[in-house]
Design an enzyme around this catalytic site. Sequence first.
Site, PDB file in Angstrom:
ATOM      1  N   ASN A 164      29.683  81.930  18.145  1.00  0.00           N
ATOM      2  CA  ASN A 164      29.871  80.885  17.136  1.00  0.00           C
ATOM      3  C   ASN A 164      29.991  79.498  17.780  1.00  0.00           C
ATOM      4  O   ASN A 164      29.022  78.752  17.820  1.00  0.00           O
ATOM      5  CB  ASN A 164      31.094  81.183  16.271  1.00  0.00           C
ATOM      6  CG  ASN A 164      31.122  80.339  15.006  1.00  0.00           C
ATOM      7  OD1 ASN A 164      30.275  80.497  14.141  1.00  0.00           O
ATOM      8  ND2 ASN A 164      32.068  79.418  14.898  1.00  0.00           N
ATOM      9  N   ASP A 165      31.162  79.166  18.287  1.00  0.00           N
ATOM     10  CA  ASP A 165      31.390  77.807  18.786  1.00  0.00           C
ATOM     11  C   ASP A 165      30.467  77.420  19.936  1.00  0.00           C
ATOM     12  O   ASP A 165      30.094  76.259  20.065  1.00  0.00           O
ATOM     13  CB  ASP A 165      32.852  77.662  19.243  1.00  0.00           C
ATOM     14  CG  ASP A 165      33.825  77.886  18.097  1.00  0.00           C
ATOM     15  OD1 ASP A 165      33.504  77.465  16.970  1.00  0.00           O
ATOM     16  OD2 ASP A 165      34.883  78.485  18.321  1.00  0.00           O
ATOM     17  N   VAL A 166      30.092  78.387  20.771  1.00  0.00           N
ATOM     18  CA  VAL A 166      29.330  78.060  21.978  1.00  0.00           C
ATOM     19  C   VAL A 166      27.895  77.666  21.674  1.00  0.00           C
ATOM     20  O   VAL A 166      27.163  77.226  22.568  1.00  0.00           O
ATOM     21  CB  VAL A 166      29.357  79.237  22.983  1.00  0.00           C
ATOM     22  CG1 VAL A 166      30.790  79.514  23.424  1.00  0.00           C
ATOM     23  CG2 VAL A 166      28.719  80.480  22.398  1.00  0.00           C
TER      24      VAL A 166
END
Length: 483
Positions: free
Chosen positions: A404-406
């Site tokens: 997700n965030d990466v």
Amino acid sequence: MLAIISQIAIGATDLVAAFLFLFGLKRMSSPATAASGIRVAGIGMVAAVLVSFLYVFTIDAAARPHLIVNLVLAVVALAIGGGFAWIVGRKVAMTAMPQMVAIYNGMGGGAAGGIAAVELFGNRATGTTHLVVTLLGALIGAVSMSGSVIAWAKLQGVLGAPLRFGGQRALNGVVFVAALAVGGWMVFTALSGVPPVLPVATWILIFFGLALLFGVLMTLPIGGADMPVVISIYNAFTGLAVGFEGYVLGNPALMIAGMVVGAAGLLLTLLMAKAMNRSVANVLFSNFGEAPAKAKPGAVTGTERETQASDAGIQMRYASSVIIVPGYGLAAAQGQQKLYEFVKLLLAAKVQVRFAIHPVAGRMPGQMDVLLAEAGVPYDLIFQLDDINADFATTDVVLVIGANDVVNPAARTDKSSPIFGMPILNADMAKQVYVIKRGQGKGYSGIVNALFYKPNCDMVYGDAQAVLIKMIEAVRGLGAAAA
């Protein structure tokens, strides 16, 4: 004579054990040699533990009868702890590896704190340096222990969302300063002869209570996305605590092993914080996931478009280049074996396939590398962020699995985002992106991913392993049809 021989054997073994620790750690720096590095360091640890039993021959003969009881207890403890760890270690799932590492790391901090407690309650810490180092090891070890337990509870799902309340940082500061004040008072009264007001044992209990409480309070408000950094920090804490208590006991092997672990953990923590474009203080003392008060969150436009697993698999079969970005969702689905099976089909069709690893992917440092190694993925197919990021723009297809965030482009464009400025994998720059995700919604950190709404991104909903099986069947179906 026996005492002299025992001292020589202990010193020589400690030296050999220290060398094995360092050599093993060096080999752990590469995935290709990491397994042998763990074995080498393990041999050093076993040697250091076994040779410690020779101390019985260096103690005055009159004290040996009392020592026999302790030796029996030590053997029983080693048998119980070693047996339990062996059984649990063999059965633990890859998804549970982060919490296992956290709780075992906490046990290391607790062991260091236990050594300090024995020294303090036994009034063995004499001299300013000896007493200060003992208290430092106790403080750091206790914080690491209680903080690691909270980290385990968060990762295990025992605790839910981060616990945050007004005045929390001030309370944490008061507790920490109080622990330092109690420790300082203990040093002052011990060395000056001033009456301690309360019994010394009471002060020791208050000191440990404050240290344990601080570890809990420091970890409770930290969000799930920061857990890899938190685990690394407490790993460094445990190493430092063990190193300090090694000095207290006059044990070179403990000192060297503790300081090596502490230094390695500290460097890893700094590298991971840098990979998130955040300071360690920001990780520990900020509320990750909350947008700045004056910032207006950027609106995410577009809609998530769903496609079938078979269509995505066939698209990658006819692509020239594919980059795969694994995340925690792959580990949760235990889909690494099926992923590599799918990759081998693509490689057989002359598709260039590579894996892109972000430093903080997953829920503990290096989890994705271990996951792929477990599946047998060749090391030359695995690339870190800096080595592969420039290649996304010329890649045909990117397959994101449970990350997700990466891969969230908001880190580059949305100044109101909590992850703004964090280096990410440039998956959105590829010609086509497929994201395997269990369902709609936010990731572990609670942040909406702008990538999912990009026109070049299609979502494949479902369990990662089940989706990969469908992709494998679709690609194999092409070969069967051609035959």
